[in-house]
Design a protein around this motif. Sequence first.
Motif, short mmCIF file in Angstrom:
data_model
loop_
_atom_site.label_atom_id
_atom_site.label_comp_id
_atom_site.label_asym_id
_atom_site.label_seq_id
_atom_site.Cartn_x
_atom_site.Cartn_y
_atom_site.Cartn_z
N GLN A 98 42.87 16.71 23.36
CA GLN A 98 41.72 17.45 23.86
C GLN A 98 42.18 18.26 25.07
OE1 GLN A 98 38.60 15.50 26.20
NE2 GLN A 98 37.11 16.38 24.80
N LEU A 99 41.99 19.58 25.00
CA LEU A 99 42.23 20.46 26.12
C LEU A 99 40.87 20.85 26.68
CD1 LEU A 99 44.96 22.79 24.55
CD2 LEU A 99 45.30 20.80 26.03
N LEU A 109 34.23 23.63 28.28
CA LEU A 109 34.36 23.57 26.84
C LEU A 109 35.68 22.90 26.52
CD1 LEU A 109 36.45 25.87 25.48
CD2 LEU A 109 34.60 27.36 26.04
N THR A 110 35.79 22.38 25.31
CA THR A 110 37.01 21.68 24.92
C THR A 110 37.56 22.23 23.61
OG1 THR A 110 35.74 19.95 23.77
CG2 THR A 110 36.34 19.53 26.08
N VAL A 111 38.87 22.09 23.48
CA VAL A 111 39.58 22.38 22.25
C VAL A 111 40.16 21.04 21.80
CG1 VAL A 111 41.53 23.59 21.20
CG2 VAL A 111 40.14 24.73 22.95
N TYR A 112 39.88 20.67 20.56
CA TYR A 112 40.24 19.36 20.01
C TYR A 112 41.14 19.59 18.81
CZ TYR A 112 39.13 14.81 17.73
OH TYR A 112 39.17 13.57 17.14
N VAL A 113 42.24 18.81 18.71
CA VAL A 113 43.19 18.95 17.61
C VAL A 113 43.59 17.57 17.13
CG1 VAL A 113 45.41 19.90 16.89
CG2 VAL A 113 44.14 21.03 18.72
N ARG A 114 43.58 17.38 15.81
CA ARG A 114 44.06 16.12 15.23
C ARG A 114 44.52 16.38 13.80
NH1 ARG A 114 40.82 13.52 11.49
NH2 ARG A 114 38.59 13.91 11.56
N ALA A 115 45.30 15.47 13.26
CA ALA A 115 45.71 15.58 11.87
C ALA A 115 44.48 15.45 10.99
CB ALA A 115 46.71 14.48 11.52
N ALA A 116 44.41 16.24 9.93
CA ALA A 116 43.27 16.19 9.01
C ALA A 116 43.72 16.70 7.65
CB ALA A 116 42.11 17.04 9.53
N SER A 117 43.23 16.03 6.62
CA SER A 117 43.56 16.48 5.27
C SER A 117 42.55 17.55 4.85
CB SER A 117 43.52 15.30 4.30
OG SER A 117 42.24 14.72 4.32
N GLY A 118 42.94 18.29 3.86
CA GLY A 118 42.04 19.33 3.35
C GLY A 118 42.64 20.71 3.57
N THR A 119 42.02 21.68 2.95
CA THR A 119 42.53 23.05 3.03
C THR A 119 41.47 24.03 3.48
OG1 THR A 119 42.00 23.39 0.69
CG2 THR A 119 44.25 22.64 1.21
#
Length: 169
Positions: A98-99, A109-119
Amino acid sequence: LVIFVVGAAGGWFANGLAPASSPVAPTTSVAQGATAAYRTFVVEVAHPVEVGAAQEAHLLQWLSKRLGRPLAAPDLSRFGYRLMGGRLLPAGDAAAAQLMYDDASGRRLTVYVRAASGTETAFRFQQEGDAATFAWIDRGFGFAVTGMASRDELLPIAEAVYHGLAGKS
């Protein structure tokens, strides 16, 4: 004993008849995680971030290592936001980053990044109370931008984050 056996057998069979819960779409899962993290940390005064922007290189190197992908902090200065720093978060059996950004009035405000499946690369919008989130999946990762902003105000920020994280201009 007979009542116990009949009750246990009835429960066993009834469990098979219960409707299965529908799976949550990957972008919805990312948006929910981002919103929960936003609500938890945006109100913090003393410790809104784990590593401050003064140590941005260290922060991004650490989060990149934990996420297994290079992470850059998007420049949101054209929207009036500056990087405050970030933190590492749990995301199921993996890690999330989380940035956090703020503007001159203190809005965050935040920017959130994580591994995720899907396209699914299309932006999905979600509003929960006063928190608005745009989420998307790209190259095996889920991304989200969350803030107390209208849909129209948050969309260009989410697009800038998308281009900044993808290394696009």
